[in-house]
Motif scaffolding. Sequence first.
Motif, PDB file in Angstrom:
ATOM      1  N   ILE A  62       0.838  -1.209   0.000  1.00 57.16           N
ATOM      2  CA  ILE A  62       0.000   0.000   0.000  1.00 57.16           C
ATOM      3  C   ILE A  62       0.869   1.253   0.000  1.00 57.16           C
ATOM      4  CG2 ILE A  62      -1.626   1.357   1.367  1.00 57.16           C
ATOM      5  CD1 ILE A  62      -3.023  -0.921   0.100  1.00 57.16           C
ATOM      6  N   ALA A  63       1.921   1.257   0.843  1.00 54.13           N
ATOM      7  CA  ALA A  63       2.818   2.413   0.926  1.00 54.13           C
ATOM      8  C   ALA A  63       3.539   2.640  -0.401  1.00 54.13           C
ATOM      9  CB  ALA A  63       3.828   2.216   2.048  1.00 54.13           C
ATOM     10  N   ILE A  66       1.120   4.159  -2.941  1.00 51.60           N
ATOM     11  CA  ILE A  66       0.863   5.579  -2.668  1.00 51.60           C
ATOM     12  C   ILE A  66       2.026   6.436  -3.149  1.00 51.60           C
ATOM     13  CG2 ILE A  66       0.601   7.297  -0.832  1.00 51.60           C
ATOM     14  CD1 ILE A  66      -0.974   5.152   0.747  1.00 51.60           C
ATOM     15  N   PHE A  74       1.998   6.539  -6.916  1.00 53.49           N
ATOM     16  CA  PHE A  74       0.937   7.412  -7.426  1.00 53.49           C
ATOM     17  C   PHE A  74       1.383   8.879  -7.418  1.00 53.49           C
ATOM     18  CE2 PHE A  74      -2.530  10.315  -6.156  1.00 53.49           C
ATOM     19  CZ  PHE A  74      -3.282  10.273  -7.322  1.00 53.49           C
TER      20      PHE A  74
END
Length: 351
Positions: free
Chosen positions: A173-174, A177, A180
């Motif tokens: 997830i990190a 992010i 992105f």
Amino acid sequence: MKTSGKLNRFTDKKKYLFFSQLHSLLKSGLSFSRSFELLIENGSENESGILQSVYNDIISGNALWTALQKSGNFSDLDCGVIRIGEETGRLDQSLEFLNNYYNKKNEQRRILTGALSYPLIILVVAALVVTFMILVVVPMFEQVYSRMGGELPQITRFIIRLSGSAPAFFTIIAILIILFFTVRHFYGKSEKYRRTSAKILLKLPYLGDLFRMYYQSQFCQLMHLLISSNIPLLRSLQMLEDIICFYPFSVSFGNIAKKIIEGGSFGENLAIYENIYSKKLVALIKVGEETNTLDKMLFQQATDITAELEYKLKQLGNVLEPLLILGIGILVAFILIAMYVPMFKLGQTIH
């Protein structure tokens, strides 16, 4: 949107005060120079510095909209609307428009903040609680059950596996992010990124409609300002292409202008883009064209769409709050039940 990092120093609230005060001072009969000097004198240190820079550019011979653009603290919309006012001799009308626009925008932000603040607090607290349970509580139960031996229920084994893979999941997830924001930083202004991001935003359940309505409202407000300032339709569409930068709308303005040159009507060509313009809006614009009341029709639609948008923002908070509480309650209950099921079975066995 062509803005610099300085934009954070001149917030929407400050812009509202700036345009409101400048409009009031000019309307009271003061000269433009004296009005600007008063704003510089009464502003904070940062604001005065920005406005002084703008004023110096104006004295040097630049138009107001050019000076605002050069400062890097005003959006394309701000500069575009001021440019309309200067080119048509209706600067007071443009300032009033921006005054109302930022007043509405700040009001919508307050509504959205009020609607989402409590659900967001619930979501953050719940995320922390669930993370603690997955990373701390579940491993403690796992150690107890491993010493006890025996076969664990499937639901318990699932939660234990989930707990074991949680660190890897959070790492992914990190990374996503960070990836992105990196892509957005380097490619945020590219056509492909703008097209893809807009497509995703418009397809989001409920939120997609809010984005669509927000830009429809902007379109109607700006088009009304342009048409009521006696700017030709084609020129208005060309100016909107530079002012509203949300990809589907920006592209539609250029394409509609080309089709009007070829002989089509405004309303008919607007109907081609049914994914961003509602049928009601298209129908009323057609009526406005036929009855020569396009500016009045656009003004009425801007008012109606803005009111509906504000209502939906309030409803969003009313819907999110119970859904989040229910969803979080189910998730926590599921984890607790999964961890205590072996205890219940052990108790039955002992009995």
